[in-house]
Design a protein around this motif. Structure first.
Motif, PDB file in Angstrom:
ATOM      1  N   VAL A 150       0.831  -1.206   0.000  1.00  0.00           N
ATOM      2  CA  VAL A 150       0.000   0.000   0.000  1.00  0.00           C
ATOM      3  C   VAL A 150       0.863   1.253   0.000  1.00  0.00           C
ATOM      4  O   VAL A 150       0.664   2.174  -0.814  1.00  0.00           O
ATOM      5  CB  VAL A 150      -0.950  -0.012   1.212  1.00  0.00           C
ATOM      6  CG1 VAL A 150      -1.666   1.334   1.348  1.00  0.00           C
ATOM      7  CG2 VAL A 150      -1.972  -1.124   1.085  1.00  0.00           C
ATOM      8  N   LEU A 151       1.835   1.314   0.894  1.00  0.00           N
ATOM      9  CA  LEU A 151       2.679   2.505   1.004  1.00  0.00           C
ATOM     10  C   LEU A 151       3.563   2.682  -0.226  1.00  0.00           C
ATOM     11  O   LEU A 151       3.834   3.809  -0.646  1.00  0.00           O
ATOM     12  CB  LEU A 151       3.526   2.423   2.277  1.00  0.00           C
ATOM     13  CG  LEU A 151       2.728   2.370   3.596  1.00  0.00           C
ATOM     14  CD1 LEU A 151       3.664   2.222   4.787  1.00  0.00           C
ATOM     15  CD2 LEU A 151       1.840   3.600   3.753  1.00  0.00           C
ATOM     16  N   SER A 152       4.012   1.604  -0.818  1.00  0.00           N
ATOM     17  CA  SER A 152       4.832   1.703  -2.029  1.00  0.00           C
ATOM     18  C   SER A 152       4.054   2.348  -3.164  1.00  0.00           C
ATOM     19  O   SER A 152       4.579   3.193  -3.903  1.00  0.00           O
ATOM     20  CB  SER A 152       5.315   0.312  -2.456  1.00  0.00           C
ATOM     21  OG  SER A 152       6.225  -0.204  -1.519  1.00  0.00           O
ATOM     22  N   GLN A 153       2.784   1.958  -3.323  1.00  0.00           N
ATOM     23  CA  GLN A 153       1.965   2.544  -4.376  1.00  0.00           C
ATOM     24  C   GLN A 153       1.738   4.034  -4.154  1.00  0.00           C
ATOM     25  O   GLN A 153       1.657   4.811  -5.112  1.00  0.00           O
ATOM     26  CB  GLN A 153       0.631   1.811  -4.460  1.00  0.00           C
ATOM     27  CG  GLN A 153       0.747   0.375  -4.962  1.00  0.00           C
ATOM     28  CD  GLN A 153      -0.587  -0.349  -4.986  1.00  0.00           C
ATOM     29  OE1 GLN A 153      -1.609   0.194  -4.585  1.00  0.00           O
ATOM     30  NE2 GLN A 153      -0.584  -1.595  -5.435  1.00  0.00           N
ATOM     31  N   MET A 154       1.640   4.445  -2.905  1.00  0.00           N
ATOM     32  CA  MET A 154       1.423   5.859  -2.609  1.00  0.00           C
ATOM     33  C   MET A 154       2.678   6.686  -2.847  1.00  0.00           C
ATOM     34  O   MET A 154       2.606   7.842  -3.300  1.00  0.00           O
ATOM     35  CB  MET A 154       0.943   6.019  -1.159  1.00  0.00           C
ATOM     36  CG  MET A 154      -0.371   5.330  -0.870  1.00  0.00           C
ATOM     37  SD  MET A 154      -0.942   5.571   0.835  1.00  0.00           S
ATOM     38  CE  MET A 154      -1.422   7.305   0.782  1.00  0.00           C
ATOM     39  N   LEU A 155       3.855   6.149  -2.577  1.00  0.00           N
ATOM     40  CA  LEU A 155       5.102   6.902  -2.703  1.00  0.00           C
ATOM     41  C   LEU A 155       5.682   6.873  -4.111  1.00  0.00           C
ATOM     42  O   LEU A 155       6.475   7.755  -4.478  1.00  0.00           O
ATOM     43  CB  LEU A 155       6.143   6.353  -1.718  1.00  0.00           C
ATOM     44  CG  LEU A 155       5.898   6.639  -0.238  1.00  0.00           C
ATOM     45  CD1 LEU A 155       6.895   5.889   0.626  1.00  0.00           C
ATOM     46  CD2 LEU A 155       5.984   8.147   0.039  1.00  0.00           C
ATOM     47  N   ARG A 156       5.300   5.871  -4.896  1.00  0.00           N
ATOM     48  CA  ARG A 156       5.914   5.723  -6.227  1.00  0.00           C
ATOM     49  C   ARG A 156       5.718   6.950  -7.120  1.00  0.00           C
ATOM     50  O   ARG A 156       6.669   7.350  -7.813  1.00  0.00           O
ATOM     51  CB  ARG A 156       5.365   4.466  -6.897  1.00  0.00           C
ATOM     52  CG  ARG A 156       6.130   4.081  -8.163  1.00  0.00           C
ATOM     53  CD  ARG A 156       5.659   2.752  -8.712  1.00  0.00           C
ATOM     54  NE  ARG A 156       5.952   1.669  -7.770  1.00  0.00           N
ATOM     55  CZ  ARG A 156       5.031   0.910  -7.191  1.00  0.00           C
ATOM     56  NH1 ARG A 156       3.741   1.118  -7.443  1.00  0.00           N
ATOM     57  NH2 ARG A 156       5.374  -0.050  -6.370  1.00  0.00           N
ATOM     58  N   PRO A 157       4.536   7.585  -7.157  1.00  0.00           N
ATOM     59  CA  PRO A 157       4.399   8.777  -8.019  1.00  0.00           C
ATOM     60  C   PRO A 157       5.336   9.917  -7.625  1.00  0.00           C
ATOM     61  O   PRO A 157       5.631  10.780  -8.463  1.00  0.00           O
ATOM     62  CB  PRO A 157       2.931   9.177  -7.827  1.00  0.00           C
ATOM     63  CG  PRO A 157       2.245   7.911  -7.423  1.00  0.00           C
ATOM     64  CD  PRO A 157       3.232   7.177  -6.587  1.00  0.00           C
ATOM     65  N   LEU A 158       5.821   9.958  -6.386  1.00  0.00           N
ATOM     66  CA  LEU A 158       6.749  11.004  -5.963  1.00  0.00           C
ATOM     67  C   LEU A 158       8.194  10.674  -6.329  1.00  0.00           C
ATOM     68  O   LEU A 158       9.081  11.519  -6.144  1.00  0.00           O
ATOM     69  CB  LEU A 158       6.655  11.209  -4.440  1.00  0.00           C
ATOM     70  CG  LEU A 158       5.282  11.559  -3.868  1.00  0.00           C
ATOM     71  CD1 LEU A 158       5.372  11.753  -2.358  1.00  0.00           C
ATOM     72  CD2 LEU A 158       4.712  12.799  -4.539  1.00  0.00           C
ATOM     73  N   GLY A 159       8.434   9.458  -6.825  1.00  0.00           N
ATOM     74  CA  GLY A 159       9.796   9.047  -7.136  1.00  0.00           C
ATOM     75  C   GLY A 159      10.491   8.339  -5.998  1.00  0.00           C
ATOM     76  O   GLY A 159      11.701   8.080  -6.081  1.00  0.00           O
ATOM     77  N   PHE A 160       9.750   7.984  -4.938  1.00  0.00           N
ATOM     78  CA  PHE A 160      10.324   7.289  -3.790  1.00  0.00           C
ATOM     79  C   PHE A 160      10.084   5.783  -3.908  1.00  0.00           C
ATOM     80  O   PHE A 160       9.046   5.340  -4.401  1.00  0.00           O
ATOM     81  CB  PHE A 160       9.705   7.778  -2.473  1.00  0.00           C
ATOM     82  CG  PHE A 160      10.117   9.164  -2.084  1.00  0.00           C
ATOM     83  CD1 PHE A 160      11.419   9.433  -1.714  1.00  0.00           C
ATOM     84  CD2 PHE A 160       9.191  10.196  -2.092  1.00  0.00           C
ATOM     85  CE1 PHE A 160      11.805  10.709  -1.338  1.00  0.00           C
ATOM     86  CE2 PHE A 160       9.559  11.477  -1.727  1.00  0.00           C
ATOM     87  CZ  PHE A 160      10.879  11.739  -1.360  1.00  0.00           C
ATOM     88  N   SER A 161      11.015   5.015  -3.397  1.00  0.00           N
ATOM     89  CA  SER A 161      10.843   3.570  -3.226  1.00  0.00           C
ATOM     90  C   SER A 161      11.173   3.228  -1.782  1.00  0.00           C
ATOM     91  O   SER A 161      11.957   3.925  -1.128  1.00  0.00           O
ATOM     92  CB  SER A 161      11.753   2.788  -4.179  1.00  0.00           C
ATOM     93  OG  SER A 161      13.123   3.077  -3.906  1.00  0.00           O
TER      94      SER A 161
END
Length: 288
Positions: free
Chosen positions: A190-201
């Motif tokens: 869940v958290l990965s999907q939320m952060l991915r658009p910001l360029g975070f992994s």
């Protein structure tokens, strides 16, 4: 002339019709003679069990005689499945004790259990194929993350321990109580999907003993990695708050940020990389 004698015949009385609705008595037929003791039925009742018993005995005897011809030794064990982490040789060595069994007596359950004890085997299906073969279909583990220091997590959130972990350093590392493997995996997704658009992994996600969550992002297009302290509850709402404030305020300062504390009710606290640097344009505690 002949004399004619005429006798007076009394009139025949008319037969009275039976009244309507009256029933006529029918004469009873003489009863059929019965065999004393009902011998015919008794013989039939006795005959059926004897016939069934004879049939069962004949079937058993025929099966025993035919079994040596039908129960052949296993001539081939066919292993199917896309194997990337397990070799065919390793599988054949694992099931070697079963290769001398016969078609009907081979222990399919024991063979399946033996294969699923191999670290990289997630599921094994074993079945007979007439007249003398066994087909095995294998599904390998799909590693998604590291679990602690010595295990991996598959796509079902189940931990397994291969012999060598050196080739999986690139996978995110998840921590938590052993009973919480699936929970940590679901939260990571869940958290990965939320952060991915910001360029975070996410390179590290930890559920600590008291229930608080700690997350570390990896260096990437968004900048160097940062730590996110999420607390115990409402992780999705806190992550949304971080994303909103990040777009408005933190994005331009991300290279200077080391830590973001989201354990506040309506805001967040920022920890900077260089404590001797001048105060940035954003406050230490930002509110949404």
């Amino acid at each position: 002339m002949r004399a004619v004698n005429l006798r007076h015949q009394p009139p025949v009385p008319a037969r009275k019709a039976p009244p309507r609705g009256a029933s006529r008595m029918a004469a009873k037929e003489p009863g059929r003679a019965r065999l004393p003791g009902g011998g015919g039925g008794f013989l039939k009742r006795l005959m059926w069990p004897l016939l069934l018993l004879a049939l069962a005995a004949g079937t058993y005897e025929g099966t025993q005689r035919a079994l040596p011809y039908l129960d052949r030794p296993i001539s081939k064990i066919n292993v199917q499945g896309d194997l990337s982490y397990v070799s065919q040789q390793a599988v054949q060595e694992r099931i070697a004790p079963y290769s001398n069994a016969r078609f009907f007596s081979i222990d399919l359950t024991g063979m399946r259990t033996e294969l699923e004890q191999m670290p990289w085997i997630a599921h094994a299906e074993v079945r007979r194929v007439w007249p003398d073969q066994v087909v095995i279909r294998l599904e390998e583990q799909l590693p998604i993350a590291r679990w602690g220091e010595a295990q991996l997590l598959n796509n079902q959130g189940q931990a397994f321990a291969p012999r060598e972990l050196a080739n999986y350093e690139h996978l995110p590392q998840l921590f938590g109580p052993q009973r919480a493997q699936q929970q940590v995996m679901q939260q990571y997704q869940v958290l990965s999907q939320m952060l991915r658009p910001l360029g975070f992994s996410i390179v590290r996600l930890e559920l600590r003993e008291r229930g608080s969550w700690f997350l570390t992002t990896g260096a990437g297009s968004a900048g160097p990695g940062i730590d996110l302290l999420l607390g115990r509850d409402h992780l999705v709402e806190k992550m949304r708050r971080f994303i909103a404030i990040y777009d408005k305020t933190l994005k331009d300062q991300i290279t200077n940020i080391a830590r973001v504390d989201l354990r506040y009710a309506n805001g967040l606290a920022v920890g900077w990389r260089d404590p001797n640097a001048a105060a940035p344009a954003v406050p230490t505690v930002a509110k949404n």
